[in-house]
Design a protein around this motif. Structure first.
Motif, PDB file in Angstrom:
ATOM      1  N   ASP A 193       0.838  -1.204   0.000  1.00 34.81           N
ATOM      2  CA  ASP A 193       0.000   0.000   0.000  1.00 34.81           C
ATOM      3  C   ASP A 193       0.871   1.252   0.000  1.00 34.81           C
ATOM      4  OD1 ASP A 193      -2.464  -1.175  -0.123  1.00 34.81           O
ATOM      5  OD2 ASP A 193      -2.870  -1.104   2.019  1.00 34.81           O
ATOM      6  N   ALA A 194       1.959   1.218   0.775  1.00 35.41           N
ATOM      7  CA  ALA A 194       2.859   2.370   0.870  1.00 35.41           C
ATOM      8  C   ALA A 194       3.826   2.459  -0.298  1.00 35.41           C
ATOM      9  CB  ALA A 194       3.640   2.301   2.174  1.00 35.41           C
ATOM     10  N   LYS A 195       3.852   1.421  -1.135  1.00 37.25           N
ATOM     11  CA  LYS A 195       4.778   1.335  -2.278  1.00 37.25           C
ATOM     12  C   LYS A 195       6.230   1.481  -1.806  1.00 37.25           C
ATOM     13  CE  LYS A 195       1.279   1.082  -5.100  1.00 37.25           C
ATOM     14  NZ  LYS A 195       0.245   0.889  -4.041  1.00 37.25           N
ATOM     15  N   ASP A 196       6.527   0.851  -0.667  1.00 33.63           N
ATOM     16  CA  ASP A 196       7.858   0.944  -0.056  1.00 33.63           C
ATOM     17  C   ASP A 196       8.631  -0.331  -0.370  1.00 33.63           C
ATOM     18  OD1 ASP A 196      10.100   1.124   1.584  1.00 33.63           O
ATOM     19  OD2 ASP A 196       8.998   2.134   3.194  1.00 33.63           O
ATOM     20  N   ALA A 197       9.403  -0.285  -1.453  1.00 34.57           N
ATOM     21  CA  ALA A 197      10.143  -1.468  -1.894  1.00 34.57           C
ATOM     22  C   ALA A 197      11.175  -1.896  -0.861  1.00 34.57           C
ATOM     23  CB  ALA A 197      10.814  -1.188  -3.235  1.00 34.57           C
ATOM     24  N   GLY A 198      11.889  -0.945  -0.262  1.00 31.16           N
ATOM     25  CA  GLY A 198      12.913  -1.295   0.720  1.00 31.16           C
ATOM     26  C   GLY A 198      12.323  -1.990   1.922  1.00 31.16           C
ATOM     27  N   ALA A 199      11.222  -1.513   2.439  1.00 37.95           N
ATOM     28  CA  ALA A 199      10.595  -2.127   3.601  1.00 37.95           C
ATOM     29  C   ALA A 199      10.052  -3.506   3.256  1.00 37.95           C
ATOM     30  CB  ALA A 199       9.471  -1.239   4.122  1.00 37.95           C
ATOM     31  N   LEU A 200       9.598  -3.673   2.021  1.00 35.43           N
ATOM     32  CA  LEU A 200       9.079  -4.977   1.596  1.00 35.43           C
ATOM     33  C   LEU A 200      10.201  -6.009   1.573  1.00 35.43           C
ATOM     34  CD1 LEU A 200       6.445  -6.342   0.549  1.00 35.43           C
ATOM     35  CD2 LEU A 200       7.226  -5.797  -1.764  1.00 35.43           C
ATOM     36  N   VAL A 201      11.325  -5.634   1.027  1.00 33.59           N
ATOM     37  CA  VAL A 201      12.470  -6.544   0.972  1.00 33.59           C
ATOM     38  C   VAL A 201      12.949  -6.895   2.378  1.00 33.59           C
ATOM     39  CG1 VAL A 201      14.884  -6.737   0.274  1.00 33.59           C
ATOM     40  CG2 VAL A 201      13.197  -5.758  -1.303  1.00 33.59           C
ATOM     41  N   ALA A 202      12.844  -5.945   3.299  1.00 40.56           N
ATOM     42  CA  ALA A 202      13.337  -6.158   4.661  1.00 40.56           C
ATOM     43  C   ALA A 202      12.485  -7.152   5.441  1.00 40.56           C
ATOM     44  CB  ALA A 202      13.389  -4.826   5.411  1.00 40.56           C
ATOM     45  N   ILE A 203      11.265  -7.414   5.000  1.00 42.39           N
ATOM     46  CA  ILE A 203      10.395  -8.341   5.731  1.00 42.39           C
ATOM     47  C   ILE A 203      10.945  -9.755   5.657  1.00 42.39           C
ATOM     48  CG2 ILE A 203       8.094  -9.395   5.812  1.00 42.39           C
ATOM     49  CD1 ILE A 203       6.983  -6.728   4.753  1.00 42.39           C
ATOM     50  N   SER A 204      11.231 -10.229   4.433  1.00 41.90           N
ATOM     51  CA  SER A 204      11.761 -11.583   4.242  1.00 41.90           C
ATOM     52  C   SER A 204      12.043 -11.787   2.761  1.00 41.90           C
ATOM     53  CB  SER A 204      10.763 -12.642   4.726  1.00 41.90           C
ATOM     54  OG  SER A 204       9.649 -12.701   3.852  1.00 41.90           O
ATOM     55  N   PRO A 205      12.826 -12.788   2.397  1.00 47.46           N
ATOM     56  CA  PRO A 205      13.033 -13.095   0.976  1.00 47.46           C
ATOM     57  C   PRO A 205      11.725 -13.427   0.272  1.00 47.46           C
ATOM     58  CG  PRO A 205      14.698 -14.171   2.317  1.00 47.46           C
ATOM     59  CD  PRO A 205      13.692 -13.621   3.272  1.00 47.46           C
ATOM     60  N   GLN A 206      10.820 -14.091   0.997  1.00 53.94           N
ATOM     61  CA  GLN A 206       9.528 -14.424   0.389  1.00 53.94           C
ATOM     62  C   GLN A 206       8.732 -13.158   0.066  1.00 53.94           C
ATOM     63  OE1 GLN A 206      10.676 -15.872   3.268  1.00 53.94           O
ATOM     64  NE2 GLN A 206      11.333 -17.762   2.216  1.00 53.94           N
ATOM     65  N   ALA A 207       8.780 -12.172   0.977  1.00 56.90           N
ATOM     66  CA  ALA A 207       8.071 -10.920   0.748  1.00 56.90           C
ATOM     67  C   ALA A 207       8.655 -10.165  -0.431  1.00 56.90           C
ATOM     68  CB  ALA A 207       8.103 -10.061   2.002  1.00 56.90           C
ATOM     69  N   ALA A 208       9.962 -10.288  -0.624  1.00 57.59           N
ATOM     70  CA  ALA A 208      10.609  -9.587  -1.730  1.00 57.59           C
ATOM     71  C   ALA A 208      10.071 -10.037  -3.084  1.00 57.59           C
ATOM     72  CB  ALA A 208      12.124  -9.801  -1.663  1.00 57.59           C
TER      73      ALA A 208
END
Length: 376
Positions: A193-208
């Motif tokens: 929703d936030a379009k935050d690619a860096g934060a998405l990658v930081a969640i986990s490899p699966q989230a990336a």
């Protein structure tokens, strides 16, 4: 106790005065007439319902977010409606359960929220809409989107943008080709929703692996190509959703802007396979939204439905629907039959009640001189 000034209203509530009140009624009529021309029949649910009944059908509003009162007759809690769609669903599942499907219903009326949002400080809003109950397939979606566009155009709205979304996309991918741990799903939704690619990658490899969905956002056709590329990499896991969106977009006129945000969830908490937001040039924020959802029945079954709601207060504030009527001042002693004939031609007559009245000060553009209107 401090005396409340007689003209003071609670925060977020306001009066609509002439000519805006009439503009509101005229815009509502144009929308409802357009919807009715496609076979949608109007229902009028009450302003308040038993709290437990209403909350059970509101999937995007909590009980503590409702304006509530105690009914002096039943001594039970009532809630003022924050949304009419849930009430239409109740009517369809109970009072109209035996009517043939698909069932087409329309509605219009005020709704009230406990708190306003930052974009619109009003707590009371006008809500207009239509629901097609008994189907949520592509044909039903095509109809509802195009009826919404036609209704807005009938009200004089131009520069319309339709932003499509796929509300259950993350759930479908997380349960299939792009698995996520249960505790990661909400975090992935938030970062998308936030379009935050860096934060998405930081969640986990699966989230990336969900990064391509950020890129699949923007003008419809380019975004759809990026979404189709992701689907190809996933072996066609979301091919049916993509085909559905293509079919919905195909008949929409060239003068309507189309965009795609496949993971948008705000305001689409109860929609399932597809949703859409409506924007108009010159206005901040959406003026409507819609999509597919399910109506719960007492026997535990769900019925598919698709619909849209418009929130036209910003349009009314901007003057839509405010075509000034021709107001004609009628002096004392004027011919009643001639005055009636002029009303049948569309004039709004303002009859003098005493000597010395000034038609111009009564906001009349003309006065009746014998048998003919004359401009001031």
């Amino acid at each position: 106790m401090t005396m409340i000034p007689p003209g003071l209203l609670p925060e977020g509530l306001s009066d609509r005065l002439p000519p805006q009140a009439e503009a509101s009624a005229r815009l509502t009529r144009r929308v409802l007439d357009t919807v009715a021309s496609h076979g949608y029949e109007r229902v009028m649910p009450p302003l308040a319902e038993f709290e437990e009944t209403l909350v059970g059908r509101l999937k995007s509003v909590r009980a503590q977010d409702l304006v509530r009162v105690v009914d002096p007759v039943s001594q039970r809690s009532l809630a003022l409606r924050p949304d009419m769609t849930a009430q239409v669903g109740r009517i369809a599942a109970t009072r109209l359960a035996g009517m043939a499907r698909p069932l087409r219903l329309s509605y219009a009326g005020p709704v009230i929220r406990l708190k306003a949002n930052q974009l619109r400080p009003e707590r009371e809003k006008l809500q207009l809409g239509a629901e097609l109950i008994g189907s949520d397939g592509v044909a039903a979606a095509v109809e509802i989107v195009n009826v919404a566009i036609e209704a807005l155009q009938a009200a004089g709205v131009t520069g319309i943008t339709i932003d499509f979304t796929l509300p259950d996309l993350i759930d479908a991918l997380a349960a299939g080709p792009l698995p996520l741990a249960a505790e990661e799903i909400e975090a992935v939704r938030s970062e998308l929703d936030a379009k935050d690619a860096g934060a998405l990658v930081a969640i986990s490899p699966q989230a990336a692996a969900y990064l391509p969905l950020i890129e699949a956002t923007g003008p419809f056709h380019a975004a759809m190509e990026r979404l189709e590329a992701l689907d190809h990499a996933l072996g066609g896991a979301i091919a049916s959703r993509i085909a559905g969106l293509r079919a919905i977009a195909k008949p929409i006129g060239w003068d309507i802007n189309l965009t795609l945000d496949p993971t948008e969830r705000h305001g689409f908490e109860y929609q399932n396979w597809f949703g859409f937001s409506i924007f108009a040039e010159g206005f901040i924020g959406e003026i409507g939204r819609g999509g597919s959802y399910a109506i719960a029945h007492a026997d535990g079954t769900d019925e598919p439905a698709v619909g849209f709601s418009l929130y036209p207060d910003p349009l009314i504030d901007a003057g839509f629907g405010s075509d000034s009527p021709r107001r004609l001042f009628v002096p004392i002693g004027a011919d009643a039959a001639r005055t009636a004939a002029l009303r049948s031609e569309g004039w709004h007559t303002v009859a003098a009640l005493g000597a010395g009245e000034d038609g111009a000060s009564l906001r009349c553009s003309h006065w009746l001189d014998g048998a003919e209107p004359r401009a001031y």
